[in-house]
Enzyme design. Structure first.
Site, short mmCIF file in Angstrom:
data_model
loop_
_atom_site.label_atom_id
_atom_site.label_comp_id
_atom_site.label_asym_id
_atom_site.label_seq_id
_atom_site.Cartn_x
_atom_site.Cartn_y
_atom_site.Cartn_z
N LYS A 171 0.84 -1.21 0.00
CA LYS A 171 0.00 0.00 0.00
C LYS A 171 0.87 1.26 0.00
O LYS A 171 0.63 2.18 -0.77
CB LYS A 171 -0.90 0.02 1.23
CG LYS A 171 -1.67 1.32 1.38
CD LYS A 171 -2.50 1.35 2.64
CE LYS A 171 -1.77 1.83 3.87
NZ LYS A 171 -1.57 3.30 3.93
N ASP B 24 5.04 0.91 11.84
CA ASP B 24 3.82 0.26 11.35
C ASP B 24 3.71 -1.20 11.78
O ASP B 24 2.70 -1.85 11.48
CB ASP B 24 3.74 0.35 9.81
CG ASP B 24 3.43 1.76 9.33
OD1 ASP B 24 3.09 2.61 10.17
OD2 ASP B 24 3.51 2.00 8.11
C1 UD1 Z 1 4.58 7.09 6.09
C2 UD1 Z 1 3.70 5.86 6.00
C3 UD1 Z 1 3.23 5.43 7.37
C4 UD1 Z 1 4.43 5.24 8.31
C5 UD1 Z 1 5.32 6.47 8.31
C6 UD1 Z 1 6.61 6.28 9.09
C7 UD1 Z 1 2.61 5.99 3.83
C8 UD1 Z 1 1.37 6.19 3.07
N1 UD1 Z 1 2.55 6.17 5.16
O1 UD1 Z 1 3.79 8.14 6.63
O2 UD1 Z 1 2.49 4.21 7.24
O3 UD1 Z 1 3.97 5.00 9.62
O4 UD1 Z 1 5.70 6.81 6.95
O5 UD1 Z 1 7.31 5.18 8.61
O6 UD1 Z 1 3.64 5.69 3.28
N2 UD1 Z 1 6.71 14.91 10.32
C9 UD1 Z 1 6.83 16.24 10.63
N3 UD1 Z 1 6.59 17.16 9.63
C10 UD1 Z 1 6.25 16.79 8.37
C11 UD1 Z 1 6.14 15.41 8.06
C12 UD1 Z 1 6.38 14.50 9.07
O7 UD1 Z 1 7.13 16.61 11.77
O8 UD1 Z 1 6.05 17.68 7.52
C13 UD1 Z 1 6.97 13.91 11.38
C14 UD1 Z 1 5.76 13.04 11.68
O9 UD1 Z 1 4.88 13.65 12.58
C15 UD1 Z 1 6.43 11.81 12.26
C16 UD1 Z 1 7.73 11.71 11.45
O10 UD1 Z 1 7.96 13.00 10.90
O11 UD1 Z 1 6.75 12.03 13.60
C17 UD1 Z 1 7.71 10.69 10.34
O12 UD1 Z 1 6.59 10.90 9.52
P1 UD1 Z 1 6.60 10.53 7.97
O13 UD1 Z 1 7.75 9.62 7.69
O14 UD1 Z 1 6.51 11.78 7.18
O15 UD1 Z 1 5.23 9.73 7.83
P2 UD1 Z 1 4.30 9.64 6.54
O16 UD1 Z 1 5.11 9.83 5.30
O17 UD1 Z 1 3.11 10.51 6.74
#
Ligand code: UD1
Length: 431
Positions: free
Chosen positions: A22, A316
């Site tokens: 996914k 995850d």
């Molecule tokens: C993706 C995955 C999700 C997984 C996560 C971490 C998909 C569709 N989703 O989510 O299943 O749990 O990676 O492996 O691929 N953060 C910030 N600012 C931002 C973006 C993120 O502070 O602009 C923080 C988040 O709150 C979190 C961390 O960075 O604490 C990691 O998040 P991120 O890797 O971006 O998660 P997703 O890409 O949303």
């Protein structure tokens, strides 16, 4: 609303085919917005999130078609789809669609790179900071975009096109890395991404973009360089196998005992989780065809884990591993380092009789010899499948409510498990 009924106590034995990932499928589909040619994706999983993203992308002008079933093909095997964004007819991604799936926010990058503008609702309607996309926006600004927030929408503009730049993520972000890759692929000049996410799904997106004509070096490492090109072509790509689905069924097998072959799984994508399973007493054997996981006789040993970006233990799989640890012979500590408050499954696991207490970003799990079936409620995608794992060994009947969370991310879950001997049925209510 569907429910899932499980009667615990059966061991799992058999073959589980692993679906396309996914978390790879979503960015790959979004990348189809970058070109007016056709992007063909094979092994696309049949999931609610994929269907929702099709709706979002078609709103922007993407034509979508699915190949029919072929002779001898398993009805549960992945689909082949063709996506063509000949013309982008709308650069706005509205709240009612984006709010349902956080990853759909990533359309901001290809819309901006191809059309010079994008207007995308903030995910979940929350302010930046509480549900942050700040790093994604920082990346786009580093490539020359102007960003404004207007009535809950991010308005990103780069009328003369994006230009290459240095992006230094203060924290590893998968979504941020996807967004930076897609935007940089069509920017003028060279972009360097520092502290890039190394998750296999980032590598999969980079592979597709490369087939489309992008110039990318270093994907899979923490420094990625991209030389922008003026346009991208169509391409054909097979979605990589789902490492989270793989790890989930591996933990289910370790929980119930028995012997399961995870067909098509790639061990290098979840080595940290497989190592933790071996420490817990499961046997793991990898081959080019997949991964065999079994546990005979021995009890489950307590193992401490801490989540981390790839190649660390994935957040995850945290809830699923916690379910396994509820039956360990002793106490274990699971520490969540990626997301705050990702412990919603704790109170539901307690309904089975699990002993878990929270201490800051850690959960301490005192293993118990017996779980008892209970009515429980799925709260989010990964949390809900941890309840399935617990229910598989809980004495008596469990009823899991709100299974639409499972349908977002697990293809044919009850069929895959019941073929291996689990007593699991879906009860469709009102239809
Ligand atoms: C993706 C995955 C999700 C997984 C996560 C971490 C998909 C569709 N989703 O989510 O299943 O749990 O990676 O492996 O691929 N953060 C910030 N600012 C931002 C973006 C993120 O502070 O602009 C923080 C988040 O709150 C979190 C961390 O960075 O604490 C990691 O998040 P991120 O890797 O971006 O998660 P997703 O890409 O949303």
């Amino acid at each position: 609303m569907d429910r899932i009924r499980i009667v615990g106590g059966k061991t799992l034995n058999g073959i589980i085919p692993i679906s396309g990932a996914k978390n790879a499928a979503l960015p790959l589909m979004i990348a189809s917005l970058l070109t007016d040619r056709t992007v063909t994706l094979e092994n696309l999983p049949r999931l609610a999130d994929v269907s929702l993203l099709v709706r979002i992308l078609s709103n922007h002008g993407v034509d979508y078609s699915i190949d029919g079933r072929r002779q001898g093909e398993d009805p549960d095997s992945g689909q082949t789809v063709h996506m063509t964004a000949r013309e982008i007819v709308d650069t706005t991604a509205p709240y009612d669609l984006v709010s349902r799936m956080r990853a759909s926010f990533w359309v901001v990058a290809p819309l901006l790179a191809r059309c010079g503008e994008a207007r995308v609702s903030l995910p979940g309607g929350c302010a930046i900071g509480t549900r942050p996309v700040d790093l994604l926006l920082m990346a786009l600004e580093r490539l020359g975009a102007s960003i404004e927030i207007d009535a809950g929408y991010v308005v990103a503009k780069a009328p003369k096109g994006l230009r290459g730049g240095e992006i230094d993520f203060p924290k590893v972000t998968v979504g941020g890395t996807h967004v930076a890759l897609m935007a940089a692929a069509l920017a003028h000049g060279t972009t360097v991404i520092h502290n890039a996410a190394r998750e296999p799904e980032v590598g999969d997106l980079a592979d597709l973009l490369t087939k489309m004509g992008a110039k990318i070096r270093g994907a899979g490492t923490s420094t990625i360089e991209i030389d922008g090109v003026a346009r991208l072509n169509g391409a054909k790509h097979r979605v990589l196998p789902d490492r989270i689905e793989t790890g989930t069924y591996a933990m289910a097998a370790a929980m119930t005992g028995g012997d399961v072959f995870l067909q098509g799984a790639q061990p290098e994508h979840l080595q940290a989780a497989l190592d933790a399973l071996e420490l817990a007493g499961a046997h793991v054997e990898s081959s080019p065809e997949g991964i065999r996981v079994w546990r005979n006789g021995n009890g489950i040993r307590p193992v401490d884990v801490e989540t981390a970006p790839f190649p660390g233990f994935p957040t995850d799989l945290q809830a699923q591993f916690m379910a396994l640890m509820t039956r360990a012979e002793g106490a274990s500590r699971i520490t969540e380092k990626i997301f705050e408050n990702r412990f919603m499954h704790v109170q539901e696991l307690a309904r089975f009789g699990a002993h878990i207490r929270l201490e800051g970003d850690s959960a301490i799990i005192d293993g118990v010899p017996l779980l008892k079936g209970a009515p429980v409620m799925a709260t989010d995608l990964r949390a809900s499948v941890s309840l399935v794992i617990a229910a598989l060994v809980a004495e008596g009947e469990s009823m899991i409510q709100r299974v639409y969370h499972l349908d977002r991310g697990f293809e044919a879950l009850e069929r895959k498990l019941s073929r291996c001997g689990a007593d699991i049925t879906r009860i469709s209510v009102g239809g």
